[in-house]
Design a protein around this motif. Structure first.
Motif, short mmCIF file in Angstrom:
data_model
loop_
_atom_site.label_atom_id
_atom_site.label_comp_id
_atom_site.label_asym_id
_atom_site.label_seq_id
_atom_site.Cartn_x
_atom_site.Cartn_y
_atom_site.Cartn_z
N ASN A 285 0.85 -1.18 0.00
CA ASN A 285 0.00 0.00 0.00
C ASN A 285 0.89 1.24 0.00
O ASN A 285 2.10 1.15 0.20
CB ASN A 285 -0.99 0.01 1.17
CG ASN A 285 -0.30 -0.08 2.52
OD1 ASN A 285 0.93 -0.06 2.62
ND2 ASN A 285 -1.08 -0.19 3.59
N ALA A 286 0.28 2.41 -0.25
CA ALA A 286 1.11 3.61 -0.45
C ALA A 286 0.33 4.87 -0.09
O ALA A 286 -0.91 4.90 -0.14
CB ALA A 286 1.58 3.70 -1.90
N VAL A 287 1.07 5.92 0.24
CA VAL A 287 0.52 7.26 0.36
C VAL A 287 1.31 8.17 -0.57
O VAL A 287 2.54 8.06 -0.66
CB VAL A 287 0.56 7.78 1.81
CG1 VAL A 287 1.97 7.88 2.36
CG2 VAL A 287 -0.16 9.13 1.92
N VAL A 288 0.60 9.03 -1.29
CA VAL A 288 1.23 10.00 -2.18
C VAL A 288 0.92 11.39 -1.62
O VAL A 288 -0.25 11.78 -1.52
CB VAL A 288 0.71 9.87 -3.62
CG1 VAL A 288 1.38 10.92 -4.52
CG2 VAL A 288 0.98 8.47 -4.16
N LEU A 289 1.96 12.12 -1.26
CA LEU A 289 1.81 13.46 -0.69
C LEU A 289 1.94 14.46 -1.82
O LEU A 289 3.01 14.63 -2.40
CB LEU A 289 2.87 13.70 0.38
CG LEU A 289 2.90 12.66 1.51
CD1 LEU A 289 4.01 12.99 2.51
CD2 LEU A 289 1.55 12.58 2.21
#
Length: 345
Positions: A169-173
């Motif tokens: 999973n990932a977060v893109v800022l």
């Protein structure tokens, strides 16, 4: 030919210049569309990015699509009228970095990248360019999708650097053009749970047009707390900082899980960032960085041919070349409305 020349900070004018001559190994390209990159905005608004400063008149721009207008006698595999895009970084081809596939770090490439302080770019009607760095497209490849390939290549390189793989999973800022491109590239690498963070709702809404992602606006809620709630208080495998913000750069360690990877994509102004190294170490997380890209153009073209993602939907404004100063000013002043601006040459 008509050429947009940056003569100083916010001093961008149209000049007449001769159409460039071509050598035996060069291609003369009639530029048709050129995207405005965040780096172009930094050069226009501040005169540089960190240590890269512009001290003399310069033509900006490196995200282009055009067609072949003429060719040198040694050029093969192309014909007049072919649709093409450019790899903006010309390398030496023989240094250690080039020979090991990292031509983006070649000392020659650093200064011969189109539209930087040392080399003129593509906000002009014609450019002469070495065949080796000209990528052919099919006749039916949409022009406005083609002009988005260069920023998409940045995202592909970022995902490659992160070693992303199926099931993570990932977060893109940052949900600007590069952030959304990164999200698209992650989806195509099997990353299905993705969180997008931005202070501009219009950009978050655009991200949701391309994929089923959860979005958070820090002006209304704490995105770190929300991501932790949705990941069983573990954090995410992959963190991508694409905004180039000192604030979000410092926050990256708050999102990452143990053994996770943080990838810095967006350029900031070069100031130092306070960083929680102790937490990073306790989580044994890894940091990697992105400087432009390497070895991604053919992958991008092939991928978009097989799976035609409508990247052109990100284009919010198209301006004629004579309105390029207006385009830059509106890009800086109206981030709610402008997601990706393109100049029609």
């Amino acid at each position: 030919m008509k050429t947009a020349v940056l003569r100083g900070v916010r001093d961008l004018v149209i000049e007449d210049r001769p159409i460039p001559e071509i050598g035996d190994d060069d291609v003369l390209i009639r530029n048709e569309y050129v995207g405005i990159c965040g780096s172009d905005l930094h050069f226009y608004n501040e005169g540089g990015i960190g240590v890269a400063k512009i001290y003399e008149p310069r033509v900006l721009g490196h995200e282009s699509v055009g067609r072949v207008a003429a060719m040198g006698k040694n050029v093969t595999g192309l014909k007049e009228g072919d649709n093409v895009i450019l790899d903006p970084g010309i390398s030496c081809g023989h240094c250690e970095y080039c020979r090991t596939g990292h031509y983006n770090l070649c000392p020659v490439t650093v200064k011969k990248f189109l539209g930087n302080p040392w080399t003129d770019g593509v906000f002009q009607e014609y450019i002469s360019y070495p065949q080796h760095y000209v990528q052919k497209l099919s006749d039916d490849f949409p022009k406005l999708r083609a002009v988005m390939i260069e920023p998409y290549v940045v995202a592909l390189h970022a995902v490659s650097q992160s070693k992303a793989h199926y099931g993570q999973n990932a977060v893109v800022l940052g949900s600007g053009c590069i952030g959304i491109m990164t999200m698209i590239a992650l989806k195509q690498h099997g990353i299905h749970q993705i969180f997008m963070v931005d202070v501009i709702d219009n950009r978050l809404a655009m991200a949701q047009q391309f994929a089923d992602v959860k979005t958070f606006n820090p002006q209304r809620e704490n995105p770190v707390e929300r991501v932790m709630e949705l990941t069983n208080n573990e954090g995410v495998d992959l963190v991508f900082e694409t905004a180039g913000s000192l604030i979000t750069q410092g926050q990256t360690v708050e999102y990452v899980r143990k053994c996770g990877m943080i990838t810095f994509v967006g350029f900031s102004n070069g100031e130092s960032v306070p960083y929680d190294i102790s937490t990073l170490m306790r989580r044994e997380a890894t940091i990697t960085t992105v400087f432009r890209y390497a070895n991604q153009f053919r992958k991008a073209i092939h991928g978009l041919t097989q799976n035609p993602v409508p990247l052109e939907n990100m284009i919010s404004q198209i301006y004629p070349l004579e309105d390029i100063k207006k385009a830059f000013d509106e890009n800086l002043q109206d981030k709610e409305r402008v997601i990706k601006a393109v100049i029609q040459i």
